[in-house]
Design a protein around this motif. Structure first.
Motif, PDB file in Angstrom:
ATOM      1  N   ALA A  31      40.142  35.916  38.544  1.00  0.00           N
ATOM      2  CA  ALA A  31      41.070  34.786  38.516  1.00  0.00           C
ATOM      3  C   ALA A  31      40.399  33.437  38.732  1.00  0.00           C
ATOM      4  CB  ALA A  31      42.163  34.991  39.584  1.00  0.00           C
ATOM      5  N   ASP A  32      39.148  33.441  39.178  1.00  0.00           N
ATOM      6  CA  ASP A  32      38.498  32.145  39.417  1.00  0.00           C
ATOM      7  C   ASP A  32      38.088  31.520  38.084  1.00  0.00           C
ATOM      8  OD1 ASP A  32      35.106  32.278  39.338  1.00  0.00           O
ATOM      9  OD2 ASP A  32      36.237  34.159  39.222  1.00  0.00           O
ATOM     10  N   PRO A  33      37.882  30.202  38.035  1.00  0.00           N
ATOM     11  CA  PRO A  33      37.584  29.523  36.759  1.00  0.00           C
ATOM     12  C   PRO A  33      36.348  30.041  36.052  1.00  0.00           C
ATOM     13  CG  PRO A  33      38.211  27.928  38.443  1.00  0.00           C
ATOM     14  CD  PRO A  33      38.063  29.240  39.142  1.00  0.00           C
ATOM     15  N   ASN A  34      35.393  30.603  36.808  1.00  0.00           N
ATOM     16  CA  ASN A  34      34.150  31.084  36.207  1.00  0.00           C
ATOM     17  C   ASN A  34      34.165  32.579  35.892  1.00  0.00           C
ATOM     18  OD1 ASN A  34      32.747  28.519  36.399  1.00  0.00           O
ATOM     19  ND2 ASN A  34      32.686  28.889  38.604  1.00  0.00           N
ATOM     20  N   ASN A  35      35.275  33.242  36.217  1.00  0.00           N
ATOM     21  CA  ASN A  35      35.394  34.683  35.970  1.00  0.00           C
ATOM     22  C   ASN A  35      34.279  35.458  36.665  1.00  0.00           C
ATOM     23  OD1 ASN A  35      36.396  37.084  34.927  1.00  0.00           O
ATOM     24  ND2 ASN A  35      35.258  36.884  32.995  1.00  0.00           N
ATOM     25  N   LEU A  36      34.007  35.062  37.919  1.00  0.00           N
ATOM     26  CA  LEU A  36      32.912  35.688  38.654  1.00  0.00           C
ATOM     27  C   LEU A  36      33.337  36.228  40.021  1.00  0.00           C
ATOM     28  CD1 LEU A  36      30.046  33.118  37.923  1.00  0.00           C
ATOM     29  CD2 LEU A  36      30.306  35.410  36.948  1.00  0.00           C
ATOM     30  N   ALA A  37      34.063  35.436  40.785  1.00  0.00           N
ATOM     31  CA  ALA A  37      34.400  35.819  42.159  1.00  0.00           C
ATOM     32  C   ALA A  37      35.404  36.968  42.175  1.00  0.00           C
ATOM     33  CB  ALA A  37      34.965  34.612  42.909  1.00  0.00           C
ATOM     34  N   PRO A  38      35.182  37.964  43.030  1.00  0.00           N
ATOM     35  CA  PRO A  38      36.152  39.068  43.142  1.00  0.00           C
ATOM     36  C   PRO A  38      37.513  38.553  43.605  1.00  0.00           C
ATOM     37  CG  PRO A  38      34.064  39.655  44.179  1.00  0.00           C
ATOM     38  CD  PRO A  38      34.004  38.173  43.896  1.00  0.00           C
ATOM     39  N   THR A  39      38.452  38.491  42.712  1.00  0.00           N
ATOM     40  CA  THR A  39      39.802  37.980  43.007  1.00  0.00           C
ATOM     41  C   THR A  39      40.847  38.933  42.437  1.00  0.00           C
ATOM     42  OG1 THR A  39      39.473  36.546  41.074  1.00  0.00           O
ATOM     43  CG2 THR A  39      39.228  35.528  43.249  1.00  0.00           C
ATOM     44  N   ALA A  40      40.972  38.937  41.127  1.00  0.00           N
ATOM     45  CA  ALA A  40      41.922  39.859  40.506  1.00  0.00           C
ATOM     46  C   ALA A  40      41.499  41.308  40.749  1.00  0.00           C
ATOM     47  CB  ALA A  40      42.021  39.580  39.010  1.00  0.00           C
ATOM     48  N   SER A  41      40.202  41.561  40.763  1.00  0.00           N
ATOM     49  CA  SER A  41      39.723  42.938  40.957  1.00  0.00           C
ATOM     50  C   SER A  41      40.033  43.441  42.365  1.00  0.00           C
ATOM     51  CB  SER A  41      38.218  43.019  40.695  1.00  0.00           C
ATOM     52  OG  SER A  41      37.495  42.157  41.559  1.00  0.00           O
ATOM     53  N   THR A  42      39.867  42.579  43.372  1.00  0.00           N
ATOM     54  CA  THR A  42      40.181  43.009  44.737  1.00  0.00           C
ATOM     55  C   THR A  42      41.690  43.105  44.957  1.00  0.00           C
ATOM     56  OG1 THR A  42      39.888  40.689  45.421  1.00  0.00           O
ATOM     57  CG2 THR A  42      38.046  42.206  45.814  1.00  0.00           C
ATOM     58  N   THR A  43      42.449  42.273  44.241  1.00  0.00           N
ATOM     59  CA  THR A  43      43.911  42.392  44.287  1.00  0.00           C
ATOM     60  C   THR A  43      44.342  43.752  43.755  1.00  0.00           C
ATOM     61  OG1 THR A  43      44.243  40.002  44.036  1.00  0.00           O
ATOM     62  CG2 THR A  43      46.085  41.425  43.428  1.00  0.00           C
ATOM     63  N   ALA A  44      43.739  44.169  42.653  1.00  0.00           N
ATOM     64  CA  ALA A  44      44.052  45.476  42.076  1.00  0.00           C
ATOM     65  C   ALA A  44      43.659  46.605  43.028  1.00  0.00           C
ATOM     66  CB  ALA A  44      43.343  45.636  40.732  1.00  0.00           C
ATOM     67  N   GLN A  45      42.497  46.479  43.660  1.00  0.00           N
ATOM     68  CA  GLN A  45      42.066  47.510  44.611  1.00  0.00           C
ATOM     69  C   GLN A  45      43.029  47.625  45.787  1.00  0.00           C
ATOM     70  OE1 GLN A  45      38.106  46.114  45.565  1.00  0.00           O
ATOM     71  NE2 GLN A  45      37.140  47.553  44.127  1.00  0.00           N
ATOM     72  N   MET A  46      43.447  46.489  46.309  1.00  0.00           N
ATOM     73  CA  MET A  46      44.357  46.513  47.459  1.00  0.00           C
ATOM     74  C   MET A  46      45.709  47.115  47.070  1.00  0.00           C
ATOM     75  SD  MET A  46      45.373  43.450  50.102  1.00  0.00           S
ATOM     76  CE  MET A  46      43.647  43.246  50.527  1.00  0.00           C
ATOM     77  N   ALA A  47      46.200  46.739  45.895  1.00  0.00           N
ATOM     78  CA  ALA A  47      47.482  47.289  45.440  1.00  0.00           C
ATOM     79  C   ALA A  47      47.367  48.790  45.187  1.00  0.00           C
ATOM     80  CB  ALA A  47      47.940  46.569  44.179  1.00  0.00           C
ATOM     81  N   MET A  48      46.244  49.229  44.626  1.00  0.00           N
ATOM     82  CA  MET A  48      46.041  50.662  44.407  1.00  0.00           C
ATOM     83  C   MET A  48      46.004  51.399  45.745  1.00  0.00           C
ATOM     84  SD  MET A  48      45.680  53.274  42.467  1.00  0.00           S
ATOM     85  CE  MET A  48      45.086  52.888  40.806  1.00  0.00           C
TER      86      MET A  48
END
Length: 324
Positions: A149-166
């Motif tokens: 989700a970060d502007p550079n598509n690098l920082a764990p954001t959407a991926s960690t959101t998915a992990q937490m929801a899973m």
């Protein structure tokens, strides 16, 4: 200034939109593989051990906390520590869930063969189904990710959101299979306000208070002294069997002063509110709060199973215990 404001708001909104889309993709990805994974964990006789590196390790710790609080014994093992001596905490009957977005992290590649050599079940929570971790794991918890989700598509954001929801989906599914009840939840959360709402009873509260009480013929001066000395803002009016006839509150006294010029001959039964709200001693404390809120009152008269007056529970008692 407006430009700065627009950058902030557009970035924040885009972040939330990307993460929301990620969660929708995650929801749509749940299939029979997820069901099989949950069933395998449910059938296991050991603990659930979660491991990872970097941000995935942080998410793993949160999932451990959620599993423990909902009835599934779990512990956290940092992937780096595991390959430097902590691998001994893993037993063959345990289940290891390894979190990794790429599934190709060097520490994970070292750890996976060691876990498999122990004969322990390995589950990979991974975004890349073609990764080393995904191919080596017996089960996969797939967390699809289109972009961060970060502007550079690098920082764990959407991926960690998915992990937490899973992790939440896993914990709640196991919770449902175990028939985990509010009573069980309270057992694991005795010190928090949520737990107290589930186990704290009126009988745990009113016994710490005085028991203001007068009979119907008690004069106004003595009634006022009873209210004042017991410091609960009210007194019960009871009959000879200590059954509740009414209540006299600070508000009743104020209304009496507004209505009467001469109140020297007034007694409790002249100003009491009849049919006051009462609650059984064995009732849940949170139910007392619900009654107080519904009727905008700050105290309830407590009665036993024979409906005899035993005391008062006050709003302050509920506040003190963190129920409010």
């Amino acid at each position: 200034m407006d430009t700065l404001k627009n950058i902030i708001l557009s970035t924040a909104r885009q972040t939330i939109e990307i993460e929301a889309a990620t969660l929708q993709d995650l929801r749509n990805s749940l299939d029979e593989g997820f069901v099989a994974t949950v069933e395998a964990i449910y059938a296991a006789t050991g603990r659930v051990i979660l491991t990872g590196i970097g941000k995935s390790a942080i998410i793993a710790q949160k999932i451990v906390a959620t599993l423990n609080s909902t009835g599934t014994p779990a512990i956290f093992l940092h992937a780096a520590d595991a390959i430097h001596g902590d691998l001994g905490m893993i037993q063959v009957q345990d289940v290891v869930i390894c979190l990794s977005k790429s599934g190709e992290t060097p520490e994970i590649k070292v750890l996976v063969p060691l876990i498999k050599n122990l004969g322990t079940m390995l589950i990979g929570m991974v975004s890349n189904k073609d990764s080393y971790l995904a191919k080596q794991a017996q089960f996969i918890l797939h967390t699809p990710i289109d972009r961060e989700a970060d502007p550079n598509n690098l920082a764990p954001t959407a991926s960690t959101t998915a992990q937490m929801a899973m992790g939440d989906a896993l914990a709640t599914s196991l919770c449902a299979l175990r028939g985990f009840s509010p009573k069980d939840f309270a057992q694991f959360h005795p010190g928090g306000s949520l737990g107290k709402q589930l186990y704290l009873r009126v009988s745990d509260l009113y016994t710490h208070n005085a028991r203001p009480m007068v009979d119907p013929a008690t004069g106004i001066k003595r009634t006022i002294l009873e209210i004042t000395s017991k410091r609960l803002g009210a007194t019960a009016v009871v009959d000879t069997d200590e059954k509740v006839l009414g209540i006299v509150t600070d508000g009743d006294l104020r209304r009496m002063l507004e209505r009467l010029d001469n109140w020297t001959d007034v007694c409790a039964q002249d100003i009491m509110s009849v049919h006051p709200k009462t609650i059984f001693a064995h009732a849940m404390a949170v139910h007392a709060l619900e009654i107080m809120r519904k009727y905008s009152i700050s105290q309830l008269l407590v009665v036993d199973e024979e409906e005899k007056y035993v005391g008062v529970v006050h709003l302050h008692d509920l506040i003190r215990e963190g129920i409010v």
